[in-house]
Design an enzyme around this catalytic site. Sequence first.
Site, PDB file in Angstrom:
ATOM      1  N   ASP A  81       0.839  -1.193   0.000  1.00 23.48           N
ATOM      2  CA  ASP A  81       0.000   0.000   0.000  1.00 23.48           C
ATOM      3  C   ASP A  81       0.882   1.254   0.000  1.00 23.48           C
ATOM      4  O   ASP A  81       2.040   1.199   0.432  1.00 23.48           O
ATOM      5  CB  ASP A  81      -0.867   0.062   1.274  1.00 23.48           C
TER       6      ASP A  81
HETATM    7  N1  URA Z   1      -1.172  -5.825   4.076  1.00 23.35           N
HETATM    8  C1  URA Z   1      -1.638  -4.563   4.038  1.00 23.35           C
HETATM    9  O1  URA Z   1      -2.654  -4.259   4.649  1.00 23.35           O
HETATM   10  N2  URA Z   1      -0.961  -3.663   3.311  1.00 23.35           N
HETATM   11  C2  URA Z   1       0.168  -3.954   2.634  1.00 23.35           C
HETATM   12  O2  URA Z   1       0.742  -3.065   2.003  1.00 23.35           O
HETATM   13  C3  URA Z   1       0.636  -5.260   2.687  1.00 23.35           C
HETATM   14  C4  URA Z   1      -0.052  -6.187   3.415  1.00 23.35           C
END
Ligand code: URA
Length: 242
Positions: free
Chosen positions: A102
């Site tokens: 993310d």
């Molecule tokens: N889980 C999440 O919530 N975000 C990420 O970037 C990776 C795993």
Amino acid sequence: MKLVKLLANLGYGSRKEVQRLIRAGAVTDDQGHVLGESDFPPHASIRFRGEPLDPPFPLLLMLNKPDGYTCSADDPGATIYDLLPARFALRNPVLSPVGRLDKDTTGLLLLTDDGQLLHKIIHPKSGCLKIYHAVLDRPLQGHEAALFASGELVLRNEGKPLLPAGLEVVGDKQARVTLHEGRYHQVRRMFAAAGNHVLALQRIAIGGLCLPADLPEGEWRELTADERTAIFQGLGDGNVLG
Ligand code: URA
């Protein structure tokens, strides 16, 4: 492969631009001899404006991703490609992140132009677990490890339960989570399902490859041969890092 095609595939320019650069003498061997379009010495001895060429296919990089960068090449904001040489975004085959993080997740991100390798790393059956360090808004309540390990947790708007995941408590409001799959916002949604909220999330390992302590945020480098191997070596069932 012809010199023009090689350089164009490495992102040095379009074929026409590369042709022009070769004719202008920008491409030499390691002795400084100007190369022509039909010359083709070993990759390691080719120089572009005096500098060694970027690594050939297959390329595998690790990036310590900072907060605020998306993993999508066509996002209008800051992207991980802004942290790499501009040429890397023009490579053919394309250099892609091995599973996305993310925008606000930091830490270990692999990028490769090798589609088979990418698939092998992200496929749940490969056994390449991913480990995250999560900082939480509220104290852990004690039920989270069993919930995550149950293999029965179904995230909102999904039908299929998550594979069992590991949780190791590292503090009142901190935990390490081990995943064997990569669903959208998975760690954040798992903690939301447990009645908590993730304030900060960092990926600290993929398989047996840990985020190196000497790789500052925003920096990248190619993997060593040992690090490549480590990706496919699990950390054991406990998955307890250092
Ligand atoms: N889980 C999440 O919530 N975000 C990420 O970037 C990776 C795993």
